[in-house]
Enzyme design. Sequence first.
Site, PDB file in Angstrom:
ATOM      1  N   LYS B  96     -14.158  -0.398  -0.241  1.00  0.00           N
ATOM      2  CA  LYS B  96     -14.583  -0.617  -1.626  1.00  0.00           C
ATOM      3  C   LYS B  96     -14.480  -2.115  -1.856  1.00  0.00           C
ATOM      4  O   LYS B  96     -13.388  -2.670  -1.927  1.00  0.00           O
ATOM      5  CB  LYS B  96     -13.692   0.145  -2.607  1.00  0.00           C
ATOM      6  N   GLY B 157     -10.173  -0.366 -16.414  1.00  0.00           N
ATOM      7  CA  GLY B 157      -8.997  -0.018 -17.204  1.00  0.00           C
ATOM      8  C   GLY B 157      -9.194  -0.081 -18.705  1.00  0.00           C
ATOM      9  O   GLY B 157      -8.262   0.156 -19.464  1.00  0.00           O
ATOM     10  N   GLY B 185     -14.021   1.750 -16.103  1.00  0.00           N
ATOM     11  CA  GLY B 185     -14.331   1.796 -17.527  1.00  0.00           C
ATOM     12  C   GLY B 185     -14.283   3.165 -18.169  1.00  0.00           C
ATOM     13  O   GLY B 185     -14.343   3.291 -19.396  1.00  0.00           O
TER      14      GLY B 185
END
Lengths: 65, 257
Positions: B96, B157, B185
Amino acid sequence: MTFIINGEEQDVAATTLAALLDVLEYEGEWLATAVNGELVHREDRAAFTLGERDRIEILSPMQGG
Amino acid sequence: MLSLYGTDVSSRLLLGTARYPSPAVLAEAVRTSQTEIVTVSLRREMAGGKAGGAFFEMIRGFGVQVLPNTAGCHSVSEAVLTAKMAREVFATDWIKLEVIGHHDTLQPDVFALVEAARILASEGFRVFPYTTDDLIVAERLLDAGCAVLMPWCAPIGSAMGPVNMAALRSMRANFPDVPLIVDAGIGRPSHAAAVMELGFDAVLLNTAVASALDPAAMAGAFASAIEAGRDACLAGILQPRDMAVPSTPIIGKAVFQ
């Protein structure tokens, strides 16, 4: 020799990366190492000769998002 | 089934492993979420430290696919080296890819992201780029060798949920065959359902689960919402209109006067 290990200056009596890990009691298949910004594979640590003020990073798994 | 770089997964929920109140709660959340992919990270280990080892063993015990991240990296070289170190530790080509460009919003530096993705893809990595909803950046990432895109829907977050549904809809329409995972989000299950209804392929969660009063229960709630959103998308969602349409047929209605 003097090294910068995980950002901190340290004197360690070691000439190879494997020896340094041994002296500092780092062990485990989950560790990853880099010297001066380059990955050093697990199997290459014993033959990897360190130099004065080499920057050594020793990372391990932790929680992440 | 969702196919990510040739790996088929049933669950469309990817779960982060950070910020849980305890390892036991994390383990329970992984179980109730039914996730098949968890994200992890790398950090400096203290001399003689065993913290990384304990976490490593726990993650292995989950029996799920591991997706290491490059969280906290702000440059191409940092992200590339971190990815290589992660491959060494976790023995996976999956990464990632995060290259952060802004301290407050944690907005990705998309220019560095594309460059890092190009380097990593050329070295055999399967890159999951954390990106924005910008179409051109998405195209560049695909050109760089990415076969999955992970746009944010709001800052990491923040729990704001999808702040630009039009952009997400446009992304889905422009890349119909690319797995799209909303990363960052999401605050609540309805947010996850909303993006799944749009046709997104999966959702990556962390804070919304880990910081809930009961993370395991919240993980289950998200799993249900994601499945509902997916099912709804496939079932064909009624589009909104301005005027009322009677649901009860008019034909045959009695006339009393």
